[in-house]
Design an enzyme around this catalytic site. Sequence first.
Site, PDB file in Angstrom:
ATOM      1  CG  ASP A 170      -2.013  -0.949   1.268  1.00  0.00           C
ATOM      2  OD1 ASP A 170      -2.280  -1.560   0.222  1.00  0.00           O
ATOM      3  OD2 ASP A 170      -2.652  -1.105   2.329  1.00  0.00           O
TER       4      ASP A 170
ATOM      5  NE  ARG B 245      -4.554  -1.678  -4.313  1.00  0.00           N
ATOM      6  CZ  ARG B 245      -4.183  -1.957  -3.052  1.00  0.00           C
ATOM      7  NH1 ARG B 245      -3.773  -0.994  -2.233  1.00  0.00           N
ATOM      8  NH2 ARG B 245      -4.213  -3.196  -2.614  1.00  0.00           N
TER       9      ARG B 245
ATOM     10  CE  LYS C  93     -11.133   9.571  -7.993  1.00  0.00           C
ATOM     11  NZ  LYS C  93     -12.430  10.261  -7.893  1.00  0.00           N
ATOM     12  N   GLY C  94      -5.715   8.634  -3.645  1.00  0.00           N
ATOM     13  CA  GLY C  94      -4.885   9.057  -2.505  1.00  0.00           C
ATOM     14  C   GLY C  94      -5.754   9.439  -1.328  1.00  0.00           C
TER      15      GLY C  94
ATOM     16  CG  HIS D 275     -15.202   3.059  -4.313  1.00  0.00           C
ATOM     17  ND1 HIS D 275     -14.190   3.654  -3.605  1.00  0.00           N
ATOM     18  CD2 HIS D 275     -15.197   1.765  -3.952  1.00  0.00           C
ATOM     19  CE1 HIS D 275     -13.601   2.769  -2.832  1.00  0.00           C
ATOM     20  NE2 HIS D 275     -14.177   1.615  -3.026  1.00  0.00           N
TER      21      HIS D 275
HETATM   22  P1  FDA Z   1     -14.125   9.492  -4.885  1.00  0.00           P
HETATM   23  O1  FDA Z   1     -13.601   9.906  -3.554  1.00  0.00           O
HETATM   24  O2  FDA Z   1     -14.326  10.534  -5.928  1.00  0.00           O
HETATM   25  O3  FDA Z   1     -15.461   8.704  -4.646  1.00  0.00           O
HETATM   26  C1  FDA Z   1     -16.318   8.275  -5.686  1.00  0.00           C
HETATM   27  C2  FDA Z   1     -17.602   7.727  -5.078  1.00  0.00           C
HETATM   28  O4  FDA Z   1     -17.299   6.518  -4.346  1.00  0.00           O
HETATM   29  C3  FDA Z   1     -18.231   8.628  -4.029  1.00  0.00           C
HETATM   30  O5  FDA Z   1     -19.084   9.572  -4.628  1.00  0.00           O
HETATM   31  C4  FDA Z   1     -18.958   7.649  -3.163  1.00  0.00           C
HETATM   32  O6  FDA Z   1     -20.177   7.251  -3.774  1.00  0.00           O
HETATM   33  C5  FDA Z   1     -18.048   6.447  -3.155  1.00  0.00           C
HETATM   34  N1  FDA Z   1     -17.128   6.472  -1.999  1.00  0.00           N
HETATM   35  C6  FDA Z   1     -15.801   6.785  -2.034  1.00  0.00           C
HETATM   36  N2  FDA Z   1     -15.270   6.664  -0.805  1.00  0.00           N
HETATM   37  C7  FDA Z   1     -16.276   6.294   0.012  1.00  0.00           C
HETATM   38  C8  FDA Z   1     -16.353   6.011   1.407  1.00  0.00           C
HETATM   39  N3  FDA Z   1     -15.289   6.092   2.205  1.00  0.00           N
HETATM   40  N4  FDA Z   1     -17.552   5.652   1.919  1.00  0.00           N
HETATM   41  C9  FDA Z   1     -18.642   5.531   1.130  1.00  0.00           C
HETATM   42  N5  FDA Z   1     -18.613   5.774  -0.202  1.00  0.00           N
HETATM   43  C10 FDA Z   1     -17.459   6.161  -0.744  1.00  0.00           C
HETATM   44  N6  FDA Z   1      -5.273   5.201  -0.825  1.00  0.00           N
HETATM   45  C11 FDA Z   1      -3.974   5.421  -0.531  1.00  0.00           C
HETATM   46  O7  FDA Z   1      -3.567   6.556  -0.306  1.00  0.00           O
HETATM   47  N7  FDA Z   1      -3.097   4.354  -0.479  1.00  0.00           N
HETATM   48  C12 FDA Z   1      -3.502   3.076  -0.750  1.00  0.00           C
HETATM   49  O8  FDA Z   1      -2.681   2.151  -0.719  1.00  0.00           O
HETATM   50  C13 FDA Z   1      -4.863   2.857  -1.071  1.00  0.00           C
HETATM   51  N8  FDA Z   1      -5.341   1.602  -1.357  1.00  0.00           N
HETATM   52  C14 FDA Z   1      -6.626   1.442  -1.838  1.00  0.00           C
HETATM   53  C15 FDA Z   1      -7.047   0.202  -2.304  1.00  0.00           C
HETATM   54  C16 FDA Z   1      -8.287   0.069  -2.918  1.00  0.00           C
HETATM   55  C17 FDA Z   1      -8.720  -1.272  -3.449  1.00  0.00           C
HETATM   56  C18 FDA Z   1      -9.127   1.224  -3.079  1.00  0.00           C
HETATM   57  C19 FDA Z   1     -10.447   1.123  -3.773  1.00  0.00           C
HETATM   58  C20 FDA Z   1      -8.716   2.427  -2.575  1.00  0.00           C
HETATM   59  C21 FDA Z   1      -7.498   2.562  -1.940  1.00  0.00           C
HETATM   60  N9  FDA Z   1      -7.065   3.786  -1.426  1.00  0.00           N
HETATM   61  C22 FDA Z   1      -5.734   3.958  -1.094  1.00  0.00           C
HETATM   62  C23 FDA Z   1      -8.050   4.873  -1.165  1.00  0.00           C
HETATM   63  C24 FDA Z   1      -8.122   5.883  -2.297  1.00  0.00           C
HETATM   64  O9  FDA Z   1      -6.953   6.665  -2.316  1.00  0.00           O
HETATM   65  C25 FDA Z   1      -9.345   6.808  -2.140  1.00  0.00           C
HETATM   66  O10 FDA Z   1      -9.197   7.562  -0.961  1.00  0.00           O
HETATM   67  C26 FDA Z   1     -10.684   6.109  -2.102  1.00  0.00           C
HETATM   68  O11 FDA Z   1     -10.740   5.056  -2.989  1.00  0.00           O
HETATM   69  C27 FDA Z   1     -11.844   7.083  -2.421  1.00  0.00           C
HETATM   70  O12 FDA Z   1     -11.689   7.596  -3.694  1.00  0.00           O
HETATM   71  P2  FDA Z   1     -12.489   7.100  -5.010  1.00  0.00           P
HETATM   72  O13 FDA Z   1     -11.496   6.731  -6.029  1.00  0.00           O
HETATM   73  O14 FDA Z   1     -13.433   6.030  -4.662  1.00  0.00           O
HETATM   74  O15 FDA Z   1     -13.179   8.398  -5.565  1.00  0.00           O
END
Ligand code: FDA
Length: 323
Positions: free
Chosen positions: A134, A185, A188-189, A243
Amino acid sequence: MRGKMFRSIFVSLSRASWAQHTITHWGFARRAASRFIAGETIADAIQAVRRLNAAGINASLDHLGENVVNPGDVDSATLEIISILEEIDRAGIQSNVSIKLSQIGLMMDEQLSQQNLEKILEKAKSLGIFVRVDMEGSNTTERTIQAVRQAFLDGYENVGVVIQSYLRRSEKDVANLISRPVRIRLVKGAYQEPASIAFPNKADVDANYDRLCRMMLEGALAAGAPRLSPDSRTPPLAAIATHDLRRINYARQQIDKLGLPRDAVEFQMIYGIHRELQTELAAAGYPMRVYVPYGTQWYPYFMRRLGERPANIWFFLSNYFKH
Ligand code: FDA
């Protein structure tokens, strides 16, 4: 702007020991956290993975823990990860593991964490299991990338890294990693970073996500489009972890445009978020992997999940009113 402030409050809380002490003792907080956490034991986590596998979804198990600064705790975190690998093998589940370098000694001694990483990778390699490292806060980015690169050069091709699209440096990192090629992988962060090194606006983070996604898909094509392994434990080169439906749809369009087979890329999501979309993508023939965290050290992870979405605060408080 409001979203950014909201996140910064929760990322600060995730590091505050007074808040950790208070919140982990509230029964309702534990109940709320259980939406995102598969349980406290490996047995709970394996059960959750079996349920996902039955729905056609693969997993990556994460034993929660980070920023460990005590040598005894570093040793036990390393041993716990090795025992997860053995459990995955014994249970025959479709899962790999995700780890954090700050869990296995990075905050104490870089050499120690490299040794622990390679100890884990050696065991994983003997069992044919992939290990994803990660990505944490920017004080660890360079060291994490170097550690993964070193392990890869030392013959551990079963290791992969995470790249965050909010960091300005990521385009260079992706170019470098795909040329080897190391499995990435893309996320966004989830931490709080200054504008000097990270895009402050969501629109720029999203645009960079698409740009890096495109680079990773082209990289996968150039490398002969290696596919998800038949036991589903080793992912393809590109893992699109989000997501965000717009980002997912962009990736799907590019996969088609480039003529990549669907199983030469995988989508990843977090346990407890957008379950219906997880099943939908799996049913459409895309490899889908869910990140499954478990353990007692759920506090910082849970705070980051709360900070990602303002609506989660209502979800959190609603658990207070359920007895
Ligand atoms: P965004 O934040 O734009 O969300 C899009 C939509 O997804 C939202 O509108 C909502 O519907 C849904 N959603 C997102 N987060 C949610 C939540 N917490 N609760 C409910 N709904 C939510 N980061 C990092 O810095 N280091 C890492 O190693 C990882 N590893 C990792 C593994 C995996 C498999 C995933 C999916 C994510 C990570 N992350 C991570 C987290 C990543 O950086 C990010 O913070 C989250 O995925 C939220 O961003 P989205 O890409 O989902 O987009």
